[in-house]
Design a protein around this motif. Structure first.
Motif, PDB file in Angstrom:
ATOM      1  N   PHE A 245       0.826  -1.203   0.000  1.00 47.49           N
ATOM      2  CA  PHE A 245       0.000   0.000   0.000  1.00 47.49           C
ATOM      3  C   PHE A 245       0.863   1.257   0.000  1.00 47.49           C
ATOM      4  O   PHE A 245       0.553   2.237  -0.679  1.00 47.49           O
ATOM      5  N   GLY A 246       1.961   1.229   0.734  1.00 45.22           N
ATOM      6  CA  GLY A 246       2.872   2.376   0.762  1.00 45.22           C
ATOM      7  C   GLY A 246       3.516   2.638  -0.589  1.00 45.22           C
ATOM      8  O   GLY A 246       3.621   3.784  -1.022  1.00 45.22           O
ATOM      9  N   VAL A 247       3.906   1.571  -1.277  1.00 44.70           N
ATOM     10  CA  VAL A 247       4.530   1.728  -2.595  1.00 44.70           C
ATOM     11  C   VAL A 247       3.510   2.251  -3.606  1.00 44.70           C
ATOM     12  O   VAL A 247       3.824   3.129  -4.420  1.00 44.70           O
ATOM     13  N   VAL A 248       2.284   1.741  -3.551  1.00 41.87           N
ATOM     14  CA  VAL A 248       1.240   2.235  -4.453  1.00 41.87           C
ATOM     15  C   VAL A 248       0.959   3.714  -4.170  1.00 41.87           C
ATOM     16  O   VAL A 248       0.824   4.521  -5.104  1.00 41.87           O
ATOM     17  N   LEU A 249       0.886   4.070  -2.915  1.00 47.27           N
ATOM     18  CA  LEU A 249       0.647   5.463  -2.541  1.00 47.27           C
ATOM     19  C   LEU A 249       1.793   6.364  -2.993  1.00 47.27           C
ATOM     20  O   LEU A 249       1.563   7.477  -3.486  1.00 47.27           O
ATOM     21  N   LEU A 250       3.022   5.886  -2.869  1.00 46.71           N
ATOM     22  CA  LEU A 250       4.171   6.653  -3.348  1.00 46.71           C
ATOM     23  C   LEU A 250       4.121   6.844  -4.862  1.00 46.71           C
ATOM     24  O   LEU A 250       4.403   7.936  -5.365  1.00 46.71           O
ATOM     25  N   ALA A 251       3.742   5.806  -5.590  1.00 41.34           N
ATOM     26  CA  ALA A 251       3.677   5.899  -7.052  1.00 41.34           C
ATOM     27  C   ALA A 251       2.593   6.876  -7.506  1.00 41.34           C
ATOM     28  O   ALA A 251       2.831   7.723  -8.377  1.00 41.34           O
ATOM     29  N   ILE A 252       1.410   6.781  -6.914  1.00 38.98           N
ATOM     30  CA  ILE A 252       0.310   7.671  -7.295  1.00 38.98           C
ATOM     31  C   ILE A 252       0.656   9.123  -6.954  1.00 38.98           C
ATOM     32  O   ILE A 252       0.406  10.037  -7.744  1.00 38.98           O
ATOM     33  N   SER A 253       1.254   9.324  -5.802  1.00 38.37           N
ATOM     34  CA  SER A 253       1.612  10.684  -5.386  1.00 38.37           C
ATOM     35  C   SER A 253       2.692  11.274  -6.277  1.00 38.37           C
ATOM     36  O   SER A 253       2.668  12.462  -6.593  1.00 38.37           O
TER      37      SER A 253
ATOM     38  N   GLY B 198       2.944   7.444   2.370  1.00 38.32           N
ATOM     39  CA  GLY B 198       3.546   6.244   1.789  1.00 38.32           C
ATOM     40  C   GLY B 198       4.896   5.930   2.409  1.00 38.32           C
ATOM     41  O   GLY B 198       5.209   4.778   2.704  1.00 38.32           O
ATOM     42  N   ALA B 199       5.710   6.961   2.615  1.00 38.07           N
ATOM     43  CA  ALA B 199       7.012   6.753   3.252  1.00 38.07           C
ATOM     44  C   ALA B 199       6.849   6.274   4.692  1.00 38.07           C
ATOM     45  O   ALA B 199       7.598   5.414   5.160  1.00 38.07           O
ATOM     46  N   LEU B 200       5.851   6.787   5.382  1.00 39.85           N
ATOM     47  CA  LEU B 200       5.587   6.352   6.749  1.00 39.85           C
ATOM     48  C   LEU B 200       5.149   4.887   6.781  1.00 39.85           C
ATOM     49  O   LEU B 200       5.605   4.115   7.634  1.00 39.85           O
ATOM     50  N   LEU B 201       4.289   4.494   5.857  1.00 40.80           N
ATOM     51  CA  LEU B 201       3.836   3.097   5.819  1.00 40.80           C
ATOM     52  C   LEU B 201       4.984   2.143   5.516  1.00 40.80           C
ATOM     53  O   LEU B 201       5.109   1.094   6.149  1.00 40.80           O
ATOM     54  N   VAL B 202       5.817   2.495   4.553  1.00 37.88           N
ATOM     55  CA  VAL B 202       6.944   1.623   4.214  1.00 37.88           C
ATOM     56  C   VAL B 202       7.947   1.591   5.361  1.00 37.88           C
ATOM     57  O   VAL B 202       8.490   0.531   5.704  1.00 37.88           O
ATOM     58  N   GLY B 203       8.180   2.712   5.995  1.00 39.84           N
ATOM     59  CA  GLY B 203       9.156   2.780   7.082  1.00 39.84           C
ATOM     60  C   GLY B 203       8.734   2.060   8.336  1.00 39.84           C
ATOM     61  O   GLY B 203       9.564   1.600   9.117  1.00 39.84           O
ATOM     62  N   THR B 204       7.438   1.941   8.570  1.00 44.19           N
ATOM     63  CA  THR B 204       6.962   1.279   9.791  1.00 44.19           C
ATOM     64  C   THR B 204       6.392  -0.115   9.511  1.00 44.19           C
ATOM     65  O   THR B 204       5.691  -0.661  10.335  1.00 44.19           O
ATOM     66  N   SER B 205       6.721  -0.690   8.358  1.00 39.98           N
ATOM     67  CA  SER B 205       6.181  -2.007   8.026  1.00 39.98           C
ATOM     68  C   SER B 205       6.856  -3.128   8.803  1.00 39.98           C
ATOM     69  O   SER B 205       6.304  -4.204   8.945  1.00 39.98           O
ATOM     70  N   ASP B 206       8.039  -2.883   9.309  1.00 40.58           N
ATOM     71  CA  ASP B 206       8.754  -3.878  10.117  1.00 40.58           C
ATOM     72  C   ASP B 206       8.289  -3.767  11.567  1.00 40.58           C
ATOM     73  O   ASP B 206       8.121  -2.658  12.072  1.00 40.58           O
ATOM     74  N   PRO B 207       8.054  -4.881  12.242  1.00 41.50           N
ATOM     75  CA  PRO B 207       7.561  -4.788  13.614  1.00 41.50           C
ATOM     76  C   PRO B 207       8.571  -4.207  14.607  1.00 41.50           C
ATOM     77  O   PRO B 207       8.208  -3.855  15.710  1.00 41.50           O
ATOM     78  N   GLY B 208       9.818  -4.091  14.221  1.00 42.55           N
ATOM     79  CA  GLY B 208      10.823  -3.520  15.113  1.00 42.55           C
ATOM     80  C   GLY B 208      10.709  -2.015  15.221  1.00 42.55           C
ATOM     81  O   GLY B 208       9.790  -1.388  14.693  1.00 42.55           O
ATOM     82  N   ARG B 209      11.649  -1.430  15.892  1.00 44.64           N
ATOM     83  CA  ARG B 209      11.673   0.015  16.095  1.00 44.64           C
ATOM     84  C   ARG B 209      11.994   0.725  14.784  1.00 44.64           C
ATOM     85  O   ARG B 209      12.997   0.436  14.146  1.00 44.64           O
ATOM     86  N   PRO B 210      11.125   1.686  14.354  1.00 47.72           N
ATOM     87  CA  PRO B 210      11.430   2.400  13.111  1.00 47.72           C
ATOM     88  C   PRO B 210      12.632   3.326  13.275  1.00 47.72           C
ATOM     89  O   PRO B 210      12.847   3.893  14.339  1.00 47.72           O
ATOM     90  N   VAL B 211      13.387   3.468  12.235  1.00 49.02           N
ATOM     91  CA  VAL B 211      14.597   4.285  12.273  1.00 49.02           C
ATOM     92  C   VAL B 211      14.224   5.711  11.989  1.00 49.02           C
ATOM     93  O   VAL B 211      13.469   6.016  11.135  1.00 49.02           O
TER      94      VAL B 211
END
Length: 61
Positions: A11-19, A48-61
């Motif tokens: 969803f993040g990648v699709v949102l980034l592409a459309i934007s 989109g960047a937020l969704l891709v960045g927080t897709s990992d269950p660990g601590r976001p960078v």
């Protein structure tokens, strides 16, 4: 290894592409675009960047 949420990434990648198309498309075609569309594109890039960045269950960078 941790499990990445592929739905968030997709969803993040699709949102980034459309934007990206909303922001750069009219400029490439030399078409006037309303400021609202550009603002929506900028917000879409941020979301989109937020969704891709927080897709990992660990601590976001």
């Amino acid at each position: 290894m941790t499990e990445t949420d592929t739905r968030k990434v997709a969803f993040g990648v699709v949102l980034l592409a459309i934007s990206t198309v909303l922001i750069f498309g009219p400029g490439a075609l030399d078409v006037a675009v309303p400021v609202v569309a550009i603002a929506a594109g900028a917000l879409g890039l941020a979301a989109g960047a937020l969704l891709v960045g927080t897709s990992d269950p660990g601590r976001p960078v």
